[in-house]
Every structure is written in C-alpha cells, then in structure tokens.
Enzyme design. Structure first.
Site, PDB file in Angstrom:
ATOM      1  N   GLY B 163       1.385   8.206 -13.722  1.00 35.11           N
ATOM      2  CA  GLY B 163       0.842   8.416 -12.387  1.00 35.11           C
ATOM      3  C   GLY B 163      -0.285   9.414 -12.324  1.00 35.11           C
ATOM      4  N   ILE B 202     -11.106   5.410 -23.903  1.00 38.97           N
ATOM      5  CA  ILE B 202     -11.916   4.194 -23.975  1.00 38.97           C
ATOM      6  C   ILE B 202     -12.922   4.262 -22.822  1.00 38.97           C
ATOM      7  CG2 ILE B 202     -11.851   1.653 -23.978  1.00 38.97           C
ATOM      8  CD1 ILE B 202     -10.132   2.708 -26.200  1.00 38.97           C
ATOM      9  N   ARG B 291      10.031  -0.256 -13.366  1.00 40.25           N
ATOM     10  CA  ARG B 291      10.475  -0.287 -11.969  1.00 40.25           C
ATOM     11  C   ARG B 291       9.604  -1.280 -11.226  1.00 40.25           C
ATOM     12  NH1 ARG B 291       5.621   2.088 -10.511  1.00 40.25           N
ATOM     13  NH2 ARG B 291       5.051   3.854 -11.797  1.00 40.25           N
ATOM     14  N   VAL B 294       4.227  -0.205  -6.775  1.00 42.79           N
ATOM     15  CA  VAL B 294       3.676  -0.147  -5.418  1.00 42.79           C
ATOM     16  C   VAL B 294       2.936  -1.454  -5.109  1.00 42.79           C
ATOM     17  CG1 VAL B 294       2.020   1.031  -3.923  1.00 42.79           C
ATOM     18  CG2 VAL B 294       3.401   2.364  -5.525  1.00 42.79           C
TER      19      VAL B 294
END
Lengths: 166, 502
Positions: B163, B202, B291, B294
């Site tokens: 995140g 990158i 999970r 969003v």
C-alpha cells in the site's frame, strides 16, 4: 454596494445596486438563489440558471462546480486584503499552518535557514501517512513554532517564513 | 454458514453486507464509537460495538472481533481489505474459534505477506520478479551494497506490508540514509515491523494486476487484469479493466503466471497478483494481495461476475462457479472518491458531509459507505466511495465517467472529484498511453489549470451576491432564501464549516 473580489491573481469589481449588477463596470442581468433545504445555489444569468456550491470559509467564499473549487476573497475595496485564489495557493502572511490535525514527526529546517518554494519544512503524520509540509514561497525561516513529537490542531502555526534579505 | 460477521467499516463493509443479503446470509456489523451511526451499522442484521475510535482498540483488535462473532452467533468472518485482512494471525484466530475465515488459508497469507519470502517462492515457481534483494536488509549500509549491485535508482520497500507505506524511491547513494530511516519508521508504524528490502526501480512501468480465484478443490482461474497506474505515492486513484496496454496474448501469459503464483502458496478464495509491466511488455511479480481488492468492481463489470458473493460461496465449500476462459466485455473504470483535497496536495480532510448527491443512470455504480450527515474523521482511511462505470468501449466509458463525475455533488468535505474529472477530460489519458509517472507529471499539471476569465467572473459575481445576501440578512453562512426549512444538521454543518476551513 461595490465589492472587490479576488480569485488568485484576478481581481474583479462587482457592484450590486437596486438598479442591477455590474462586473468591472459592465451591466450583467443576474441573481443568486438557494435551492431550498440544500446548500446548493443557482446563479441566474438572464433567463438561464447555473448550479453552484457556495460555502463560507472564514473571510472567504469557496465557490465550487464540477471540477472546480475556487477561493474568493470579497471585501469592500479598502486597502489591504490579500489571499484568494485556488485553495492551497500561497496566501499572504508568512505563517505556515497545519492543514490538518496531526503529529509533528520531524522538523527539517532551522531558524535562519533559506528555503525555496516547495521545499520541505516538516513532516506531519495524519491518517498514518507522513505528509511533508512545504514552504509556500522562497524566503528565510524566521521562527519554528513546533517541535517533533508535538500534536497539533488544524490551523496551528508551524513555521514562519520571512523575506530573504540579500 | 448462515451468519457472517463483517470485520470492517465504510464502503467495503456495505459491499459485503449487500453480498450476504443476496446470498441469503445474515450479516453482523462491527463498529467503533466513531462509526456508531454509520451506514454499515444500520444495514446489518445486528451490529456489535468493538470499542473506542482508534483502530487498535476496535477494527484491529482481534480478540474483540472474535468475541463479537461469538456473542452474535456468527459462523463466518469476512475481513474486507485493510485492517486485519492480511494478518495471518487473524485468519488463525478465526479458525481456532471454530469460525470460517472468508479468505485464503493463514499459511498463504503468511507466505505472501513476508515479501522477501514471497519473492523466493515466486522465483521457484517460475514467476518473473524484479531484480533485488531476496532477504531483508538490516541497515542502510547493507541496502547500499545491494543498490550498488543492481544499480540506482532503487526502491526501498517494507517487508511486512504494501500500500505504499514504508516505500521510498532512492535515486543516488546520498539519498539512501535518510530514505532508509523514513521508510523504516513508516513501516514500523504501519505494520509493526520496520524491515525493508531493496528492489530495482523499473522506469516508467505500468502497474497491472491480475485477479485470481481458487476453490478448495484445486481449481484456480484468473479474471484478466486491472490497470492501476494512476497512483499517488503508491495509493491507487483510478483503475480500469481491461488495460490499454494488454492484449489477449499478454493477458493469457500474465494470467497464467498469476495462477502459478497462487498455486505456489496453496491459495484459496479471491486474490490479486500485482505486476509491473515495462515498456517492452515484460512483466515482473510485485506482490500478492491476499484479500478482496478495493478496485474489484471493474473486474466484476467486464467479466459479469460477483466476486464478493463468489468469496462467500467458495468459503462455504462450493466449487468455483467461474470458468477459466471468460473474455472481458466492454470497458470499466473506477475513480476513488476520497476525502482529500487535490488542490492541497491531496491532504486528508475532515468534516461533516452536509449534502451528497450521487450519480446514477445507465452503466453507473456507486459503492459508498457514507451519506449526508456522515462525519469524516481522521481515524481511518479517506476513501468515501468508489464511482465505477461500464461502457461498450474505453472511450464510451471515459465519457460516461466524466458525465457521472459531473453529477456528483459532495458538500462539506473536499474530495478528489475535481482531479478525476480533469483526468477524464485529458487527451493523454484518453490515448491510453500512460504509466505510473502520470500523476507526478500530467496529474499535477492538470490540477494547476485554472478556469477561463469568464468563468472566474461568474464565480466572483456569485461570491459577491452571497456576501451581499449575508450583509442584508446576517446569519452565519446563509445567503439567499430558503433557510427556514433547513434541518438541524445542515445548520450544524454550516457552523462546522466555518471552523474546518477557518
């Protein structure tokens, strides 16, 4: 009443009299009405209506419509009075304030240090993110008003930036 | 499985409760004191208090959540995303309590959660990874050695989480010590573990992720990609599916790699494998999010599936109802509507939502967790809602999103809406030629644009008329007529408004 409205670097004079409204001297057929029971407004221009959101923000008005949010400083055209413009643009005065409540993690400048517009002053933690608070303009750090570890409220004075003296 | 405890808040709690309803399951909400009046609390069959507002005492408190499940008679727990969703010990605690964890096995969470371990496993499974350290670097000095080996610029990343927290770009040796300190302290705060590792940066890549789904019977499928390159500080802002940079051949190869990644850790239920895609079409494993994401709705819209309901069914022991080989139909875009001010560097904002008018009409989906009257505080993340659209092709989807954003009105809290609208009107975005640098370059430029002088004049007149109305009839914040029928909370909102912005 004749108002001076400042939006960023644009200054507009609006005269509101029983006879009508003038923008910079030009007569404009217009009016403002509120949508009942809402904070929404309609700006009437002739026979057409334009939706807006107007919110009082201290001495200013925030004017919003799709994709835009503008800060308008309205005064009676006396001396002084600065600010206005896009929210977040460097306003008048040399005090940098906390844009949100948070915890001061690190202070990255010292009194007397020269800073450029956009350079980091301190790091404020809020919502578990570290947010760098940057200088709104070129200048010299006059005062540092907080220290690391201090919790601050929104609007708290953090750092004062003065003019750089050559 | 009859009664599902939803261990989350905001839009994702609402999303899961909706899925439970549609599957014929009962839903139990949990809440902190800050969320007592929230939408998810009222939508559930039952709502159980966890504790005070701070997440550590509520949504992150494993024992209290297990206790809430026990007391409410829930037999399964859905973690949503964030909070405890990727904590292996939470999945274990749920199962130890005799409840079903709606997500992957704890061992899979652990394997993917420890990022350097995950990299080793991916290498073993033949999934391409970005060059970098295969173990945690103990100190800035060790990071420097590794950086010299692979070459600057590098990324410092938190071993324990994702995140964007605890992540720093480092361009040169001189920047490394400070960046190491910042990233480590941020990681320690976010994940309780300050360990970092080093990865080659990158340049100009896209962030493309693959949705995977597995059942308990060895079936693992992928559902194509989501393009997530429009990010700010590694927080995604806009996602779309399909990616303008991925054709069906590349999709098949990336999908196959993602399925191998999932199988390598014994994955079950919904998961997402994140890749960097470089300009030459090479892709590298970044991490796996164990999970629901969003941005899952964009996949739902182009594949015609319901991922959250599928999560419930697979957790119950059903076989996957999604076959491999589905093709995406049309195009979907998601804009994250956050309580952040794009004109102030996306600073998180707080306040009361005084008024909310939500877009609707053909092809528009609003996954929200808040309403007019909701108080937005600083305790949790700033996501208010996800605005998602579907169109028959990419340009139709972009026009539809612009139309939906124009319909959206949020009063009381600044939101990311103006930013999204500018992106939808940007020819560069429309061309599909963008990468993760978009936000720092084009995005910031879009936000600096000011309206035409004629528009500024109209704003000036409106402000002057409002000021005049206030002088004629002095009431805080009032301008014009129509105040008589105003409700108490609206008045409160205006008074509050003076303080928030002041």
């Amino acid at each position: 009443m004749k108002y001076r409205v400042v939006l960023g670097d644009r200054e507009v004079w609006v005269e509101i009299a029983p006879g009508g409204v003038r923008i910079d001297g030009r007569p404009v057929e217009c009016g403002l009405e509120r949508v009942p029971g809402t904070p929404l407004y309609l700006l009437r221009l002739g026979e057409s209506l334009r939706p807006l959101v107007l919110t009082r923000d201290g001495r200013d008005w925030l004017v919003e419509w799709a994709g835009e949010r503008l800060r308008a400083r309205v005064d009676l055209g006396g001396l002084g009075g600065s600010g206005g413009g896009r929210v977040g643009s460097p306003g008048g005065g040399g005090i940098v304030r906390a844009p949100m409540p948070g915890l001061v993690l690190r202070v990255e400048v010292e009194v007397g240090q020269r800073v450029g517009a956009g350079s980091g002053l301190l790091v404020l933690e809020a919502m578990k993110m570290e947010n760098e608070i940057r200088s709104p303009r070129d200048g010299v750090v006059r005062r540092v008003l907080v220290r690391a570890g201090q919790a601050v409220e929104k609007g708290a004075e953090l750092v004062e930036i003065g003019e750089a003296v050559e | 499985m009859k009664r599902v405890l939803v261990a989350n808040r905001g839009e994702i709690a609402v999303r899961i409760i909706r899925a439970c309803r549609e599957e014929g399951l009962q839903a139990v909400a949990v809440y902190s004191d800050a969320d007592r009046h929230s939408l998810h609390v009222r939508m559930a069959d039952e709502a159980v208090r966890l504790g005070p507002a701070p997440a550590a005492e509520s949504y992150l408190h494993i024992e209290r959540i297990i206790e809430a499940a026990r007391r409410s008679g829930a037999d399964a727990v859905h973690p949503g995303y964030g909070f405890l969703a990727e904590r292996a010990e939470f999945a274990e605690a749920v199962e130890d309590a005799g409840l079903i964890f709606i997500g992957p096995p704890a061992a899979a969470i652990r394997a993917m959660g420890e990022k350097t371990e995950a990299r080793r496993r991916m290498v073993a499974a033949g999934v391409p990874v970005v060059p970098g350290s295969t173990a945690v670097v103990a100190a800035a000095g060790e990071a420097l050695e590794e950086a010299r080996r692979i070459g600057f610029p590098i990324l410092l990343k938190a071993a324990a989480g994702g995140g964007g927290k605890g992540m720093r770009r480092v361009n040169s040796e001189g920047e490394l010590p400070a960046a190491f300190r910042q990233a480590s302290s941020e990681a320690a705060k976010a994940f309780g573990d300050g360990s970092l590792y080093v990865e080659k940066l990158i340049e100009g890549p896209r962030h493309v992720e693959i949705q995977v789904f597995a059942d308990r019977y060895g079936n693992t499928v992928h559902l194509g990609e989501r393009e997530c390159s429009i990010q700010r500080r590694h927080q995604k802002l806009i996602e779309e599916s399909p990616s303008p940079a991925v054709n069906s051949e590349l999709r098949a190869r990336m999908g196959e790699a993602a399925v191998r990644a999932a199988q390598a850790v014994g994955y079950v239920n919904a998961g997402t494998v994140e890749f960097l895609l470089d300009r030459e079409g090479r892709f590298y494993f970044l991490e796996m999010n164990t999970r629901i994401q969003v941005e899952h709705p964009v996949t739902e819209l182009v594949y015609g599936v319901d991922l959250v309901r599928e999560q419930l069914r697979v957790a119950r022991g059903d076989r996957l109802s999604i076959p491999q080989g589905l093709s995406p139909r049309g195009h979907a875009i998601e804009c994250r509507i956050t309580a952040e001010d794009p004109f102030q560097g996306f600073l998180p904002a707080t306040g009361l939502i005084a008024f909310l008018s939500v877009p609707s009409g053909p092809g528009v989906r609003w996954d929200g967790g808040f309403e007019a009257g909701s108080e937005i505080g600083l305790f949790y993340d700033s996501l208010l809602a996800k605005l998602v659209v579907w169109g028959e092709n990419r340009s139709a989807a972009i026009r539809r999103m612009a139309r939906a954003l124009e319909e959206l009105v949020v009063v009381g809290v600044p939101t990311s809406q103006p930013f999204h609208l500018r992106v939808m009107r940007d020819p560069g975005f429309a061309s599909g030629q963008y990468d993760i640098e978009y936000m720092e370059t084009t995005g910031m430029e879009l936000l600096r644009r000011r309206p035409a002088d004629s528009e500024l004049d109209l704003a000036a007149v409106a402000a002057a008329l409002a000021e005049e109305a206030e002088r004629v009839k002095p009431q805080p914040g009032a301008a014009g007529q129509g105040d008589r029928r105003e409700s108490v909370w609206l008045r409160a909102a205006r008074l509050e408004g003076v303080q928030w912005f002041g």
